[in-house]
Design a protein around this motif. Sequence first.
Motif, mmCIF file in Angstrom:
data_model
loop_
_atom_site.group_PDB
_atom_site.id
_atom_site.type_symbol
_atom_site.label_atom_id
_atom_site.label_comp_id
_atom_site.label_asym_id
_atom_site.label_seq_id
_atom_site.Cartn_x
_atom_site.Cartn_y
_atom_site.Cartn_z
ATOM 1 N N ALA A 129 -90.792 -3.377 -58.777
ATOM 2 C CA ALA A 129 -92.248 -3.277 -58.630
ATOM 3 C C ALA A 129 -92.578 -2.095 -57.722
ATOM 4 O O ALA A 129 -91.783 -1.733 -56.855
ATOM 5 C CB ALA A 129 -92.810 -4.564 -58.034
ATOM 6 N N ARG A 130 -93.717 -1.515 -57.925
ATOM 7 C CA ARG A 130 -94.195 -0.416 -57.096
ATOM 8 C C ARG A 130 -95.236 -0.942 -56.131
ATOM 9 O O ARG A 130 -96.095 -1.737 -56.507
ATOM 10 C CB ARG A 130 -94.828 0.660 -57.976
ATOM 11 N N PHE A 131 -95.128 -0.483 -54.882
ATOM 12 C CA PHE A 131 -96.084 -0.911 -53.866
ATOM 13 C C PHE A 131 -96.803 0.323 -53.343
ATOM 14 O O PHE A 131 -96.290 1.024 -52.479
ATOM 15 C CB PHE A 131 -95.364 -1.658 -52.739
ATOM 16 N N ASP A 132 -97.955 0.590 -53.901
ATOM 17 C CA ASP A 132 -98.683 1.806 -53.540
ATOM 18 C C ASP A 132 -99.660 1.594 -52.388
ATOM 19 O O ASP A 132 -99.843 2.481 -51.569
ATOM 20 C CB ASP A 132 -99.436 2.344 -54.772
ATOM 21 N N ARG A 133 -100.287 0.436 -52.355
ATOM 22 C CA ARG A 133 -101.324 0.213 -51.350
ATOM 23 C C ARG A 133 -100.775 -0.528 -50.150
ATOM 24 O O ARG A 133 -100.098 -1.546 -50.305
ATOM 25 C CB ARG A 133 -102.450 -0.624 -51.948
ATOM 26 N N PRO A 134 -101.088 -0.045 -48.941
ATOM 27 C CA PRO A 134 -100.660 -0.775 -47.738
ATOM 28 C C PRO A 134 -101.285 -2.165 -47.704
ATOM 29 O O PRO A 134 -102.386 -2.370 -48.222
ATOM 30 C CB PRO A 134 -101.208 0.087 -46.589
ATOM 31 N N GLY A 135 -100.560 -3.093 -47.122
ATOM 32 C CA GLY A 135 -101.079 -4.454 -47.010
ATOM 33 C C GLY A 135 -99.955 -5.456 -47.140
ATOM 34 O O GLY A 135 -98.781 -5.100 -47.152
ATOM 35 N N GLU A 136 -100.343 -6.727 -47.196
ATOM 36 C CA GLU A 136 -99.360 -7.792 -47.321
ATOM 37 C C GLU A 136 -99.369 -8.334 -48.742
ATOM 38 O O GLU A 136 -100.421 -8.581 -49.317
ATOM 39 C CB GLU A 136 -99.669 -8.912 -46.323
ATOM 40 N N TYR A 137 -98.183 -8.491 -49.264
ATOM 41 C CA TYR A 137 -98.005 -9.018 -50.623
ATOM 42 C C TYR A 137 -97.196 -10.300 -50.522
ATOM 43 O O TYR A 137 -95.964 -10.257 -50.494
ATOM 44 C CB TYR A 137 -97.245 -8.007 -51.482
ATOM 45 N N PRO A 138 -97.869 -11.439 -50.434
ATOM 46 C CA PRO A 138 -97.116 -12.697 -50.331
ATOM 47 C C PRO A 138 -96.323 -12.970 -51.610
ATOM 48 O O PRO A 138 -96.743 -12.597 -52.700
ATOM 49 C CB PRO A 138 -98.210 -13.752 -50.151
ATOM 50 N N PHE A 139 -95.155 -13.568 -51.423
ATOM 51 C CA PHE A 139 -94.423 -14.038 -52.604
ATOM 52 C C PHE A 139 -94.106 -15.520 -52.468
ATOM 53 O O PHE A 139 -93.996 -16.041 -51.362
ATOM 54 C CB PHE A 139 -93.180 -13.201 -52.915
ATOM 55 N N PHE A 140 -94.003 -16.167 -53.603
ATOM 56 C CA PHE A 140 -93.897 -17.618 -53.633
ATOM 57 C C PHE A 140 -92.792 -18.058 -54.580
ATOM 58 O O PHE A 140 -92.464 -17.363 -55.535
ATOM 59 C CB PHE A 140 -95.199 -18.238 -54.156
ATOM 60 N N CYS A 141 -92.293 -19.260 -54.309
ATOM 61 C CA CYS A 141 -91.486 -19.955 -55.300
ATOM 62 C C CYS A 141 -92.463 -20.656 -56.228
ATOM 63 O O CYS A 141 -93.344 -21.384 -55.775
ATOM 64 C CB CYS A 141 -90.571 -20.969 -54.623
ATOM 65 N N HIS A 142 -92.305 -20.427 -57.506
ATOM 66 C CA HIS A 142 -93.268 -21.026 -58.442
ATOM 67 C C HIS A 142 -92.603 -22.030 -59.390
ATOM 68 O O HIS A 142 -93.118 -22.328 -60.450
ATOM 69 C CB HIS A 142 -94.044 -19.963 -59.192
#
Length: 162
Positions: A129-142
């Motif tokens: 995945a590409r992360f272009d914008r600063p910030g927080e990207y939460p990830f989860f177990c789904h």
Amino acid sequence: MKRSTTVYLYELAWILPSIAIPAGMLAALAVTMFGAGIHLPSSEGRVDPTRVAQTAPFDAPGIRRTAPGRYEVAMTSQIWSFAPNEVRVPAGSSVTFVATSKDVVHGLLIPKANVNVMLLPGQIARVTARFDRPGEYPFFCHEYCGVAHHTMWGKVIVEANP
Ligand code: CUA
């Protein structure tokens, strides 16, 4: 005679699109798959599920830089956590997650980065995945994995470039 010709044209008007539309869809599928490389996350190899902690790269979960702007995260999932559960990268990075499960079926979902893979015991998943914008990207177990499933999460922190 005129009447039967009309019927023929009417049928043709249905038959031609019914050939053209599936042909167009197949062409679109081929272009996105072979041209753009878009496909379902697939198995990237196997690992002995009882020896994940002793098998590279999962013996040392974490992030490493593979090229300028490119990172690889070796990630394990286990009840009820991810290792690592926090990943820091500079904005504009391309991050490849190489992940598996140590015990039961988990999942890795990063809604803001369009990442959605199953983490199956014995299977290695790889997704970029590409992360272009600063910030927080939460990830989860789904995937429901037990009583504390809802506590199984982490985040990618994308830092602004100085
Ligand atoms: Cu792991 Cu739900």
